[in-house]
Design an enzyme around this catalytic site. Sequence first.
Site, PDB file in Angstrom:
ATOM      1  N   HIS A 139     -13.564  23.893   1.324  1.00  0.00           N
ATOM      2  CA  HIS A 139     -13.981  23.589   2.700  1.00  0.00           C
ATOM      3  C   HIS A 139     -13.343  24.529   3.734  1.00  0.00           C
ATOM      4  CE1 HIS A 139     -15.266  21.017   6.129  1.00  0.00           C
ATOM      5  NE2 HIS A 139     -16.153  20.541   5.277  1.00  0.00           N
ATOM      6  N   HIS A 159     -20.265  21.520  -1.732  1.00  0.00           N
ATOM      7  CA  HIS A 159     -19.766  21.699  -0.353  1.00  0.00           C
ATOM      8  C   HIS A 159     -18.570  22.655  -0.380  1.00  0.00           C
ATOM      9  CE1 HIS A 159     -19.898  20.711   3.808  1.00  0.00           C
ATOM     10  NE2 HIS A 159     -18.867  19.902   3.854  1.00  0.00           N
ATOM     11  N   HIS A 206     -20.300  11.174   6.671  1.00  0.00           N
ATOM     12  CA  HIS A 206     -19.124  11.571   5.882  1.00  0.00           C
ATOM     13  C   HIS A 206     -18.505  10.365   5.177  1.00  0.00           C
ATOM     14  CE1 HIS A 206     -19.657  14.801   8.845  1.00  0.00           C
ATOM     15  NE2 HIS A 206     -19.075  15.596   7.950  1.00  0.00           N
ATOM     16  N   ASP A 261     -20.828  13.956   3.247  1.00  0.00           N
ATOM     17  CA  ASP A 261     -20.035  15.167   3.013  1.00  0.00           C
ATOM     18  C   ASP A 261     -18.533  14.882   2.934  1.00  0.00           C
ATOM     19  OD1 ASP A 261     -22.484  16.354   3.394  1.00  0.00           O
ATOM     20  OD2 ASP A 261     -21.797  17.804   4.883  1.00  0.00           O
TER      21      ASP A 261
HETATM   22 ZN   LIG Z   1     -17.797  19.247   5.536  1.00  0.00          ZN
END
Ligand SMILES: [Zn+2]
Length: 209
Positions: free
Chosen positions: A83, A79, A173, A28
């Site tokens: 964010h 995503h 991530h 992510d």
């Molecule tokens: Zn995130």
Amino acid sequence: MKPTNSQISAQSAPPPQVRGERVYLTFDDGPDGRWTPRVLEILAQAKVCATFFVIGRLALKQAALVRLIAAGGHELGNHTWSHRHPWMLSATAARQEVRDGAAAIAELIGRPPKFFRPPHGRLRRRMIEEAERGDQALTLWHRSAVDWGPLGSARGIARRLDATRAGEIVLAHDSGRGINHPAELVKALPEFLANLGRRGLVPSSLTEI
Ligand SMILES: [Zn+2]
């Protein structure tokens, strides 16, 4: 009727090519000019594919990197556009975050994303509705590397990842954004992938789910 010899041997032989059970790798918060290429390199060395949940705003700034992810056979997931925390948005803004995130991916790789993951895994009805409208499956995770914050050391990440079981979606991530620790993740990632292989588990992108 008595079975023939060939039937007997066929029945007692092991089944051909037992396929390992899958685990689904997800990364992510990218793309990140420094860390996404490093993660791609590690995945390529291990010959495995993953899903990258990118932030639309960053994706448009790093178009070449997004295309590199897609060219490597990896899946791109939505995503959101920027964010922002799903609970801190107006209903209109929440929908827009999902729409714009998906549009950025579609613009870059010529097809819309099939998966949506809200920032921080926080559910918001407006966002889920918008993702469904765009045929994006809401995708959280079973196992987090916790590759961020005070617990995000390579040793801790390795320990958490090694507890991964068949069928699980794994969260990590590929971005140094916020309090993420990608430098620690990339220390642990190669050994994690090798370990999955030894356990007969096959790392995959969500395309295979
Ligand atoms: Zn995130």
